[in-house]
Scaffold this motif. Structure first.
Motif, PDB file in Angstrom:
ATOM      1  N   TYR A   7       0.836  -1.202   0.000  1.00  0.00           N
ATOM      2  CA  TYR A   7       0.000   0.000   0.000  1.00  0.00           C
ATOM      3  C   TYR A   7       0.872   1.254   0.000  1.00  0.00           C
ATOM      4  CZ  TYR A   7      -3.529   3.389   1.477  1.00  0.00           C
ATOM      5  OH  TYR A   7      -4.353   4.478   1.544  1.00  0.00           O
ATOM      6  N   THR A   8       1.931   1.221   0.809  1.00  0.00           N
ATOM      7  CA  THR A   8       2.848   2.361   0.844  1.00  0.00           C
ATOM      8  C   THR A   8       3.509   2.554  -0.520  1.00  0.00           C
ATOM      9  OG1 THR A   8       3.284   1.927   3.185  1.00  0.00           O
ATOM     10  CG2 THR A   8       4.847   3.339   2.029  1.00  0.00           C
ATOM     11  N   PHE A   9       3.922   1.456  -1.146  1.00  0.00           N
ATOM     12  CA  PHE A   9       4.561   1.523  -2.461  1.00  0.00           C
ATOM     13  C   PHE A   9       3.633   2.157  -3.497  1.00  0.00           C
ATOM     14  CE2 PHE A   9       5.001  -0.717  -6.601  1.00  0.00           C
ATOM     15  CZ  PHE A   9       6.194  -0.138  -7.017  1.00  0.00           C
ATOM     16  N   VAL A  10       2.382   1.725  -3.512  1.00  0.00           N
ATOM     17  CA  VAL A  10       1.414   2.289  -4.462  1.00  0.00           C
ATOM     18  C   VAL A  10       1.218   3.777  -4.196  1.00  0.00           C
ATOM     19  CG1 VAL A  10      -1.017   2.273  -5.153  1.00  0.00           C
ATOM     20  CG2 VAL A  10       0.217   0.119  -4.918  1.00  0.00           C
ATOM     21  N   THR A  11       1.163   4.155  -2.932  1.00  0.00           N
ATOM     22  CA  THR A  11       0.987   5.568  -2.584  1.00  0.00           C
ATOM     23  C   THR A  11       2.183   6.393  -3.028  1.00  0.00           C
ATOM     24  OG1 THR A  11      -0.339   4.914  -0.663  1.00  0.00           O
ATOM     25  CG2 THR A  11       0.481   7.174  -0.716  1.00  0.00           C
ATOM     26  N   VAL A  12       3.391   5.882  -2.808  1.00  0.00           N
ATOM     27  CA  VAL A  12       4.604   6.583  -3.244  1.00  0.00           C
ATOM     28  C   VAL A  12       4.591   6.751  -4.765  1.00  0.00           C
ATOM     29  CG1 VAL A  12       7.115   6.411  -3.460  1.00  0.00           C
ATOM     30  CG2 VAL A  12       6.018   5.856  -1.284  1.00  0.00           C
ATOM     31  N   ALA A  13       4.224   5.691  -5.481  1.00  0.00           N
ATOM     32  CA  ALA A  13       4.190   5.764  -6.935  1.00  0.00           C
ATOM     33  C   ALA A  13       3.164   6.788  -7.407  1.00  0.00           C
ATOM     34  CB  ALA A  13       3.870   4.380  -7.513  1.00  0.00           C
ATOM     35  N   ASP A  14       2.001   6.820  -6.765  1.00  0.00           N
ATOM     36  CA  ASP A  14       0.954   7.774  -7.146  1.00  0.00           C
ATOM     37  C   ASP A  14       1.369   9.209  -6.845  1.00  0.00           C
ATOM     38  OD1 ASP A  14      -0.719   5.778  -8.070  1.00  0.00           O
ATOM     39  OD2 ASP A  14      -1.847   5.617  -6.194  1.00  0.00           O
ATOM     40  N   CYS A  15       2.061   9.407  -5.709  1.00  0.00           N
ATOM     41  CA  CYS A  15       2.448  10.759  -5.299  1.00  0.00           C
ATOM     42  C   CYS A  15       3.713  11.248  -6.001  1.00  0.00           C
ATOM     43  CB  CYS A  15       2.653  10.805  -3.784  1.00  0.00           C
ATOM     44  SG  CYS A  15       1.140  10.574  -2.817  1.00  0.00           S
ATOM     45  N   GLY A  16       4.581  10.318  -6.371  1.00  0.00           N
ATOM     46  CA  GLY A  16       5.804  10.698  -7.068  1.00  0.00           C
ATOM     47  C   GLY A  16       6.954  11.096  -6.174  1.00  0.00           C
ATOM     48  N   SER A  17       6.751  11.040  -4.849  1.00  0.00           N
ATOM     49  CA  SER A  17       7.850  11.381  -3.941  1.00  0.00           C
ATOM     50  C   SER A  17       7.558  10.832  -2.559  1.00  0.00           C
ATOM     51  CB  SER A  17       8.064  12.895  -3.855  1.00  0.00           C
ATOM     52  OG  SER A  17       7.075  13.508  -3.057  1.00  0.00           O
ATOM     53  N   PHE A  18       8.632  10.613  -1.783  1.00  0.00           N
ATOM     54  CA  PHE A  18       8.466  10.141  -0.417  1.00  0.00           C
ATOM     55  C   PHE A  18       7.790  11.200   0.447  1.00  0.00           C
ATOM     56  CE2 PHE A  18      12.410   7.486  -1.376  1.00  0.00           C
ATOM     57  CZ  PHE A  18      11.670   6.347  -1.608  1.00  0.00           C
ATOM     58  N   LEU A  19       8.132  12.455   0.221  1.00  0.00           N
ATOM     59  CA  LEU A  19       7.587  13.525   1.048  1.00  0.00           C
ATOM     60  C   LEU A  19       6.077  13.644   0.879  1.00  0.00           C
ATOM     61  CD1 LEU A  19       7.960  15.857   2.995  1.00  0.00           C
ATOM     62  CD2 LEU A  19       8.467  17.344   1.034  1.00  0.00           C
ATOM     63  N   LYS A  20       5.623  13.668  -0.374  1.00  0.00           N
ATOM     64  CA  LYS A  20       4.174  13.779  -0.609  1.00  0.00           C
ATOM     65  C   LYS A  20       3.440  12.550  -0.088  1.00  0.00           C
ATOM     66  CE  LYS A  20       4.518  16.802  -4.659  1.00  0.00           C
ATOM     67  NZ  LYS A  20       4.274  16.936  -6.124  1.00  0.00           N
ATOM     68  N   GLU A  66       1.016  -2.297 -10.849  1.00  0.00           N
ATOM     69  CA  GLU A  66      -0.295  -2.686 -11.386  1.00  0.00           C
ATOM     70  C   GLU A  66      -0.864  -3.876 -10.622  1.00  0.00           C
ATOM     71  OE1 GLU A  66      -2.019  -0.975 -13.444  1.00  0.00           O
ATOM     72  OE2 GLU A  66      -0.420   0.482 -13.837  1.00  0.00           O
ATOM     73  N   ASP A  67      -0.024  -4.866 -10.333  1.00  0.00           N
ATOM     74  CA  ASP A  67      -0.510  -6.045  -9.618  1.00  0.00           C
ATOM     75  C   ASP A  67      -0.850  -5.716  -8.168  1.00  0.00           C
ATOM     76  OD1 ASP A  67      -0.277  -7.663 -11.833  1.00  0.00           O
ATOM     77  OD2 ASP A  67       1.752  -8.338 -11.345  1.00  0.00           O
ATOM     78  N   ALA A  68      -0.079  -4.810  -7.565  1.00  0.00           N
ATOM     79  CA  ALA A  68      -0.325  -4.451  -6.166  1.00  0.00           C
ATOM     80  C   ALA A  68      -1.700  -3.811  -6.000  1.00  0.00           C
ATOM     81  CB  ALA A  68       0.760  -3.508  -5.658  1.00  0.00           C
ATOM     82  N   LYS A  69      -2.107  -2.984  -6.940  1.00  0.00           N
ATOM     83  CA  LYS A  69      -3.421  -2.351  -6.852  1.00  0.00           C
ATOM     84  C   LYS A  69      -4.533  -3.394  -6.859  1.00  0.00           C
ATOM     85  CE  LYS A  69      -2.948   0.553 -10.286  1.00  0.00           C
ATOM     86  NZ  LYS A  69      -3.294   1.635 -11.235  1.00  0.00           N
ATOM     87  N   VAL A  70      -4.356  -4.428  -7.684  1.00  0.00           N
ATOM     88  CA  VAL A  70      -5.349  -5.503  -7.746  1.00  0.00           C
ATOM     89  C   VAL A  70      -5.354  -6.287  -6.440  1.00  0.00           C
ATOM     90  CG1 VAL A  70      -6.011  -7.618  -8.930  1.00  0.00           C
ATOM     91  CG2 VAL A  70      -5.161  -5.676 -10.248  1.00  0.00           C
TER      92      VAL A  70
END
Length: 298
Positions: A7-20, A66-70
């Motif tokens: 979940y954290t990985f997907v959030t980082v990918a969506d936000c584009g940065s660790f800070l966001k 992509e697989d993590a979201k599923v």
């Protein structure tokens, strides 16, 4: 059901940065980096490239994303289905509770009428005020209901709301603070103080108070906090890092602090937060409580 790091990985990918991502998840960028390092070691592949502009997914990272979201979606749906199957016909309603979000007021309401509904059983589910994952996102997953303030754009994404009353703003500070003996705190009292309050953009009511300070009381230094408080916020206040804008519902959260009414006229509604798709038992429970909620507000 799944590794929380996904979940954290997907959030980082969506936000584009660790800070966001840290601002969205209410955990530190360092904690996020540790999770990502552990995830990459577990998978055995580099998933992202760190740059000065943020992060960029590798080809392996794009595939995992992509697989993590599923996986996350199916896991959450499976848990909801399992909970509903377990509770079908049992009349079990679970109440989330913590130091910042106690369920006592709801229990008191139910105890006034519950004897007439022996079919229902209330289960109290404690959770920690860590801020690692907002409590509101777990409504309908780990518990059916919780009690708390409702003036958050973020909270409204996850839940429906039944108002029970209004919280008034207060100022919280160490017991030995020079202002600790006052009956009420004014804006002028806070001149020269560092005022800890949640960052702009999530609570319209908090933003009104911020606007008043920035416009008419520049002598107050605002220090931004996350959009949702956790116990570390109160610990920070206890360590004399500033006085804290808080609510009268949080008077008993920290024994080293005192909470004094603030002159701000704004109030925040509090009440029962529930899933937008409650279980049948939860929906029936809310139907019983709803008339009592009207009485509670009066």
């Amino acid at each position: 059901m799944y590794n929380q790091a996904l979940y954290t990985f997907v959030t980082v990918a969506d936000c584009g940065s660790f800070l966001k991502a840290s601002e969205k998840l209410f955990i530190s960028p360092t904690a996020i980096m540790k999770q990502m390092n552990l995830l990459e070691r577990h998978i055995g592949l580099p998933l992202m490239v760190r740059t000065n502009q943020g992060i960029r997914l590798t080809e392996a990272g794009k595939s995992i994303y992509e697989d993590a979201k599923v996986i996350i979606r199916y896991s959450e749906e499976a848990i909801v289905r399992a909970r509903r199957a377990q509770k079908a016909g049992q009349g079990v309603v679970s109440l989330g509770t913590s130091a910042l979000y106690p369920c006592k007021i709801l229990m008191d309401l139910w105890n006034s009428v519950g004897i007439g509904y022996p079919h229902f059983h209330l289960k109290v589910v404690p959770f920690e005020d860590t801020g690692a994952q907002t409590a509101f996102a777990n409504i309908g997953k780990k518990y059916d209901l919780m009690v708390g303030p409702f003036n958050s754009i973020h909270t409204a994404k996850f839940s429906d709301f039944l108002e029970l009353g209004r919280y008034h703003f207060c100022v919280t500070m160490p017991r030995l603070h020079p202002l600790a003996g006052k009956k009420i705190i004014s804006y002028q009292d806070l001149h020269g103080e560092n005022l800890l309050m949640q960052a702009k953009g999530n609570s319209p009511v908090n933003d009104k108070i911020r606007d008043e300070i920035e416009r008419n009381h520049p002598q107050i230094t605002i220090i931004d906090l996350p959009h949702h408080y956790d116990l570390e916020v109160f610990n920070r206040c206890a360590e004399n890092d500033g006085v804290l804008l808080s609510l009268d519902g949080w008077r008993e959260v920290h024994p080293a602090l005192v909470t004094i009414p603030f002159e701000a006229k704004e109030t925040i509604p509090y009440g029962i937060l529930s899933s937008r798709e409650p279980t049948p038992e939860t929906a029936r429970f809310l139907d019983i409580i709803r008339p009592l909620a009207v009485f509670a507000k009066s």
